[in-house]
Design a protein around this motif. Structure first.
Motif, PDB file in Angstrom:
ATOM      1  N   UNK A   9       0.826  -1.211   0.000  1.00 24.78           N
ATOM      2  CA  UNK A   9       0.000   0.000   0.000  1.00 24.78           C
ATOM      3  C   UNK A   9       0.857   1.257   0.000  1.00 24.78           C
ATOM      4  N   UNK A  10       1.933   1.248   0.788  1.00 26.43           N
ATOM      5  CA  UNK A  10       2.814   2.418   0.854  1.00 26.43           C
ATOM      6  C   UNK A  10       3.535   2.657  -0.478  1.00 26.43           C
ATOM      7  N   UNK A  11       4.017   1.583  -1.100  1.00 26.70           N
ATOM      8  CA  UNK A  11       4.693   1.723  -2.392  1.00 26.70           C
ATOM      9  C   UNK A  11       3.717   2.231  -3.446  1.00 26.70           C
ATOM     10  N   UNK A  12       2.500   1.677  -3.436  1.00 20.58           N
ATOM     11  CA  UNK A  12       1.487   2.108  -4.400  1.00 20.58           C
ATOM     12  C   UNK A  12       1.172   3.592  -4.214  1.00 20.58           C
ATOM     13  N   UNK A  13       0.977   4.002  -2.968  1.00 19.91           N
ATOM     14  CA  UNK A  13       0.638   5.394  -2.696  1.00 19.91           C
ATOM     15  C   UNK A  13       1.781   6.323  -3.082  1.00 19.91           C
ATOM     16  N   UNK A  14       3.012   5.940  -2.749  1.00 24.22           N
ATOM     17  CA  UNK A  14       4.169   6.763  -3.110  1.00 24.22           C
ATOM     18  C   UNK A  14       4.329   6.854  -4.628  1.00 24.22           C
ATOM     19  N   UNK A  15       4.092   5.749  -5.309  1.00 21.42           N
ATOM     20  CA  UNK A  15       4.179   5.758  -6.774  1.00 21.42           C
ATOM     21  C   UNK A  15       3.158   6.720  -7.371  1.00 21.42           C
ATOM     22  N   UNK A  16       1.939   6.682  -6.860  1.00 18.67           N
ATOM     23  CA  UNK A  16       0.891   7.561  -7.374  1.00 18.67           C
ATOM     24  C   UNK A  16       1.178   9.023  -7.038  1.00 18.67           C
ATOM     25  N   UNK A  17       1.550   9.285  -5.783  1.00 16.99           N
ATOM     26  CA  UNK A  17       1.821  10.670  -5.368  1.00 16.99           C
ATOM     27  C   UNK A  17       3.016  11.243  -6.105  1.00 16.99           C
ATOM     28  N   UNK A  18       4.092  10.449  -6.203  1.00 22.50           N
ATOM     29  CA  UNK A  18       5.279  10.920  -6.933  1.00 22.50           C
ATOM     30  C   UNK A  18       4.955  11.204  -8.393  1.00 22.50           C
ATOM     31  N   UNK A  19       4.108  10.346  -8.962  1.00 23.51           N
ATOM     32  CA  UNK A  19       3.727  10.544 -10.364  1.00 23.51           C
ATOM     33  C   UNK A  19       2.912  11.822 -10.536  1.00 23.51           C
ATOM     34  N   UNK A  20       1.978  12.060  -9.612  1.00 24.61           N
ATOM     35  CA  UNK A  20       1.131  13.249  -9.721  1.00 24.61           C
ATOM     36  C   UNK A  20       1.902  14.539  -9.464  1.00 24.61           C
ATOM     37  N   UNK A  21       3.023  14.435  -8.767  1.00 26.78           N
ATOM     38  CA  UNK A  21       3.848  15.620  -8.508  1.00 26.78           C
ATOM     39  C   UNK A  21       4.845  15.895  -9.616  1.00 26.78           C
ATOM     40  N   UNK A  22       5.036  14.948 -10.487  1.00 25.71           N
ATOM     41  CA  UNK A  22       6.089  15.071 -11.494  1.00 25.71           C
ATOM     42  C   UNK A  22       5.518  15.510 -12.840  1.00 25.71           C
ATOM     43  N   UNK A  23       6.425  15.857 -13.729  1.00 28.41           N
ATOM     44  CA  UNK A  23       6.025  16.195 -15.088  1.00 28.41           C
ATOM     45  C   UNK A  23       5.476  14.983 -15.817  1.00 28.41           C
ATOM     46  N   UNK A  24       5.940  13.812 -15.402  1.00 26.12           N
ATOM     47  CA  UNK A  24       5.467  12.586 -16.049  1.00 26.12           C
ATOM     48  C   UNK A  24       3.958  12.446 -15.927  1.00 26.12           C
ATOM     49  N   UNK A  25       3.422  12.744 -14.743  1.00 24.31           N
ATOM     50  CA  UNK A  25       1.982  12.652 -14.553  1.00 24.31           C
ATOM     51  C   UNK A  25       1.258  13.678 -15.405  1.00 24.31           C
ATOM     52  N   UNK A  26       1.843  14.886 -15.491  1.00 22.89           N
ATOM     53  CA  UNK A  26       1.223  15.917 -16.317  1.00 22.89           C
ATOM     54  C   UNK A  26       1.168  15.480 -17.770  1.00 22.89           C
ATOM     55  N   UNK A  27       2.258  14.868 -18.230  1.00 20.71           N
ATOM     56  CA  UNK A  27       2.281  14.363 -19.601  1.00 20.71           C
ATOM     57  C   UNK A  27       1.237  13.263 -19.791  1.00 20.71           C
ATOM     58  N   UNK A  28       1.134  12.361 -18.800  1.00 23.61           N
ATOM     59  CA  UNK A  28       0.156  11.273 -18.880  1.00 23.61           C
ATOM     60  C   UNK A  28      -1.264  11.824 -18.949  1.00 23.61           C
ATOM     61  N   UNK A  29      -1.570  12.754 -18.049  1.00 25.12           N
ATOM     62  CA  UNK A  29      -2.917  13.310 -18.020  1.00 25.12           C
ATOM     63  C   UNK A  29      -3.239  14.066 -19.301  1.00 25.12           C
TER      64      UNK A  29
END
Length: 301
Positions: A9-29
């Motif tokens: 659960x912690x790894x999943x949450x960190x992966x999601x939060x880190x992604x949403x904070x990064x440019x990678x998430x912005x590119x994905x969205x």
């Protein structure tokens, strides 16, 4: 067991939060929303042209708003019988008939582009962290299997967020472009179509993350995952059309190993067809994760 679940659960949450904070998430969205709006705009243009042709053929008012003719045709009993005869599955037509036409078109297109975008995003995640050495710091605190599973679930959650946003964006564009528009049913229909595409994409996410365990090179991982993503539909078509008696029965296990086996069943309202489809897709995802973790467990980081 509880500690392992907590780590996942912690790894999943960190992966999601880190992604949403990064440019990678912005590119994905941006990619998901852009694809949703482009395909919806294309669908509305196609719908408008078809309605103009039908209107000219039937000598209807040329000023009729987009959506009026298609909605009337979609709800007609004769059209339902024609589609049922064409597909050979009347029960499927009954399940789809309550979905607005634009939501159905959006869902069909989402089933096409979502797996490819998922593979492009998820195939580099493990390879990047192994290549940079950052994976070693995380694996000091948790097991490799928990870390891998958490990474996969984080990617699945990211795709879910992206699809939800893209569905709402597509709905907004459709509301702006279509004259005869049912906001409530169309909104629900598009979100349900996005949810179905999300479930269908889970094996692709597992495959992309799984392949990323096998190499330190993100480019190689992406190439291998894209190859599988292209081969899967091809094998599904071959297996579906070549299956038969005798030696052709060997195509049946090939058909069962493709996500396309459960694609149409995800549109069912009958739980006896829907639940096995979800279980089948989950089993494919689990198989990819298990195979990748067996390889990853023996790798020297």
């Amino acid at each position: 067991m509880s500690l392992t679940l907590r780590h996942i659960r912690l790894v999943m949450w960190n992966e999601l939060v880190d992604a949403l904070r990064s440019r990678r998430a912005l590119v994905v969205l941006v990619l998901y929303v852009a694809m949703a709006m482009l395909t919806t705009n294309w669908a509305v243009n196609l719908l408008e042209k078809l309605e103009n042709e039908v209107g000219a053929l039937l000598q209807l008012d040329a000023g009729a708003t987009t959506g009026a003719i298609s909605t009337a045709i979609w709800k007609s009993e004769r059209f339902r019988r024609m589609v049922a005869q064409g597909t050979g599955d009347a029960s499927l037509v009954e399940d789809l008939i309550g979905t607005p036409p634009i939501a159905l078109i959006y869902g069909a297109l989402a089933f096409f582009y979502t797996p490819l975008l998922t593979v492009l995003v998820g195939s580099t995640r493990i390879a990047e962290e192994v290549a940079s050495g950052s994976a070693r710091y995380a694996l000091v605190r948790t097991s490799r299997s928990a870390w891998s599973t958490g990474k996969f679930l984080g990617q699945v959650a990211l795709v879910g967020v992206a699809l939800a946003l893209s569905g709402m964006a597509a709905w907004g564009l459709a509301a702006f472009r279509i004259g005869v528009f049912e906001p409530g049913p169309t909104f629900v229909g598009m979100l349900l179509a996005a949810a179905r595409a999300w479930v269908f994409t889970i094996p692709y996410a597992a495959m992309a993350v799984g392949v990323s365990h096998w190499t330190r090179s993100p480019s190689r991982a992406t190439a291998a995952a894209m190859f599988v993503a292209i081969v899967w539909p091809f094998l599904a078509v071959m297996a579906e059309h070549r299956y038969g008696p005798g030696w052709r029965e060997l195509w049946h296990p090939v058909w069962m190993l493709t996500p396309q086996r459960s694609r149409l069943d995800l549109w069912r309202s009958d739980l006896q067809r829907l639940i096995p489809a979800v279980v089948h897709l989950a089993a494919l995802a689990g198989t990819w994760l298990l195979a990748s973790q067996l390889v990853f467990r023996r790798r020297d980081l």
